[in-house]
Scaffold this active site. Structure first.
Site, PDB file in Angstrom:
ATOM      1  N   GLY A 148      35.911  36.569  29.710  1.00  0.00           N
ATOM      2  CA  GLY A 148      34.925  37.611  30.026  1.00  0.00           C
ATOM      3  C   GLY A 148      33.622  37.356  29.284  1.00  0.00           C
ATOM      4  N   THR A 158      31.993  39.126  26.988  1.00  0.00           N
ATOM      5  CA  THR A 158      31.942  39.381  25.536  1.00  0.00           C
ATOM      6  C   THR A 158      32.675  38.269  24.780  1.00  0.00           C
ATOM      7  OG1 THR A 158      32.150  41.708  26.165  1.00  0.00           O
ATOM      8  CG2 THR A 158      32.148  41.217  23.824  1.00  0.00           C
ATOM      9  N   ASP A 205      38.049  46.135  28.919  1.00  0.00           N
ATOM     10  CA  ASP A 205      37.280  46.983  29.838  1.00  0.00           C
ATOM     11  C   ASP A 205      37.166  48.402  29.291  1.00  0.00           C
ATOM     12  OD1 ASP A 205      36.867  44.973  31.922  1.00  0.00           O
ATOM     13  OD2 ASP A 205      39.049  44.996  31.973  1.00  0.00           O
ATOM     14  N   GLY A 265      41.572  43.065  32.176  1.00  0.00           N
ATOM     15  CA  GLY A 265      41.857  42.416  33.458  1.00  0.00           C
ATOM     16  C   GLY A 265      40.718  42.467  34.446  1.00  0.00           C
ATOM     17  N   GLY A 266      39.570  43.023  33.999  1.00  0.00           N
ATOM     18  CA  GLY A 266      38.400  43.037  34.880  1.00  0.00           C
ATOM     19  C   GLY A 266      38.030  41.634  35.353  1.00  0.00           C
ATOM     20  N   GLU A 286      46.049  36.639  29.040  1.00  0.00           N
ATOM     21  CA  GLU A 286      45.476  37.383  27.911  1.00  0.00           C
ATOM     22  C   GLU A 286      46.570  38.145  27.163  1.00  0.00           C
ATOM     23  OE1 GLU A 286      40.977  38.277  29.566  1.00  0.00           O
ATOM     24  OE2 GLU A 286      42.519  39.742  29.945  1.00  0.00           O
ATOM     25  N   LYS A 306      32.488  50.585  26.196  1.00  0.00           N
ATOM     26  CA  LYS A 306      33.925  50.394  26.437  1.00  0.00           C
ATOM     27  C   LYS A 306      34.793  51.463  25.763  1.00  0.00           C
ATOM     28  CE  LYS A 306      33.054  46.533  28.612  1.00  0.00           C
ATOM     29  NZ  LYS A 306      33.267  45.209  28.117  1.00  0.00           N
TER      30      LYS A 306
HETATM   31  C1  A5P Z   1      39.286  39.501  31.582  1.00  0.00           C
HETATM   32  O1  A5P Z   1      40.391  39.464  32.427  1.00  0.00           O
HETATM   33  C2  A5P Z   1      39.160  40.828  30.945  1.00  0.00           C
HETATM   34  O2  A5P Z   1      40.288  41.340  30.354  1.00  0.00           O
HETATM   35  C3  A5P Z   1      37.953  40.935  30.037  1.00  0.00           C
HETATM   36  O3  A5P Z   1      38.259  40.711  28.708  1.00  0.00           O
HETATM   37  C4  A5P Z   1      37.404  42.286  30.242  1.00  0.00           C
HETATM   38  O4  A5P Z   1      37.232  42.467  31.629  1.00  0.00           O
HETATM   39  C5  A5P Z   1      36.079  42.498  29.529  1.00  0.00           C
HETATM   40  O5  A5P Z   1      35.098  41.704  30.116  1.00  0.00           O
HETATM   41  P1  A5P Z   1      33.607  41.748  29.648  1.00  0.00           P
HETATM   42  O6  A5P Z   1      33.578  41.287  28.238  1.00  0.00           O
HETATM   43  O7  A5P Z   1      32.917  40.771  30.583  1.00  0.00           O
HETATM   44  O8  A5P Z   1      33.121  43.135  29.835  1.00  0.00           O
END
Ligand code: A5P
Length: 228
Positions: A30, A32, A89, A100-101, A108, A126
């Site tokens: 992701g 971050t 998220d 899981g976004g 993970e 968040k």
């Molecule tokens: C990836 O599958 C996610 O679990 C990410 O860690 C979560 O969606 C946060 O993403 P961002 O850091 O892009 O907001």
């Protein structure tokens, strides 16, 4: 750089101080977590971190880690991870998470479960009182995604099979589909976890209950650490 982006970077770079030389490090997925991966690469180059091995939570993160010079071990060769840094998220006051976004929740969660310390990095958007504003991602075997949607509808839940940018069904690194569930406030996350884990065809879901040791959240120029 806009504020949210600056918060992500600040939180992620702060978290990297918990990585020490000789560590096996879980590398999250992701936007971050990507800042943390880049900061680890930078600190390897500068000599602060030596003998680091990364364990990527997705193909995308593996590619980024390679670009920034982090040596990696595949997940199948891992027995223990010293520290894992990943985004979320949503997180609640008990440090329960929705993840899981980015569609990488299965690896993970596996990597979080192998980590001696699991650190979540987040911008201030968040933080929630109750999980559920973000649709809960559920990874399911591809062949069963449609029937499972009917099942969710019967349970009164609105499901959405996730689509990729080309309009086709999103396929995870594991060859599965993702169903995003609009649950509203999840007042009893443990009960929801049990319900999902009791559904054949569900591979895993984005509720991470009891995994996070710390959430490092940036809010404007400040860093706040939430611990259990
Ligand atoms: C990836 O599958 C996610 O679990 C990410 O860690 C979560 O969606 C946060 O993403 P961002 O850091 O892009 O907001």
């Amino acid at each position: 750089m806009e504020l949210i982006e600056r918060e992500k970077k600040l939180a992620a770079e702060f978290a990297v101080r918990f990585v020490q030389s000789d560590h096996v490090v879980g590398l999250g997925t992701g936007s971050t977590a990507a800042y943390a991966v880049k900061a680890i690469g930078h600190q390897i180059k500068s000599g602060r971190l030596k003998n680091i091995w990364g364990v990527p939570t997705s193909k995308a993160t593996g590619k980024l880690a390679q670009e920034v010079g982090i040596r990696m071990i595949p997940i199948e060769d891992v027995s223990e991870i010293d520290v894992a840094i990943d985004g979320a998220d949503e997180f609640d006051p008990n440090l329960n998470l929705i993840k899981g976004g980015g569609g990488a929740l299965l690896r993970e969660k596996i990597i979080a479960s192998f980590a001696k310390e699991f650190i979540v990095v987040a911008d201030s958007s968040k933080r929630v009182e109750t999980l559920g504003r973000f649709k809960l991602p559920v990874e399911v075997f591809a062949f069963i995604s449609k029937p499972l949607c009917y099942k969710f509808m019967q349970k009164g839940v609105a499901p959405e099979v996730r689509l990729a940018s080309d309009g086709q069904k999103f396929v995870s690194d594991n060859g599965n589909h993702i169903i995003d569930l609009d649950l509203g406030e999840i007042v009893d996350p443990a009960a929801m976890k049990m319900l999902l884990e009791d559904m054949p065809g569900v591979v895993d879901h984005g509720l991470f209950l009891g995994y996070a040791n710390k959430v490092i959240m940036a809010e404007r120029e400040d860093v706040r650490i939430f611990e259990k």
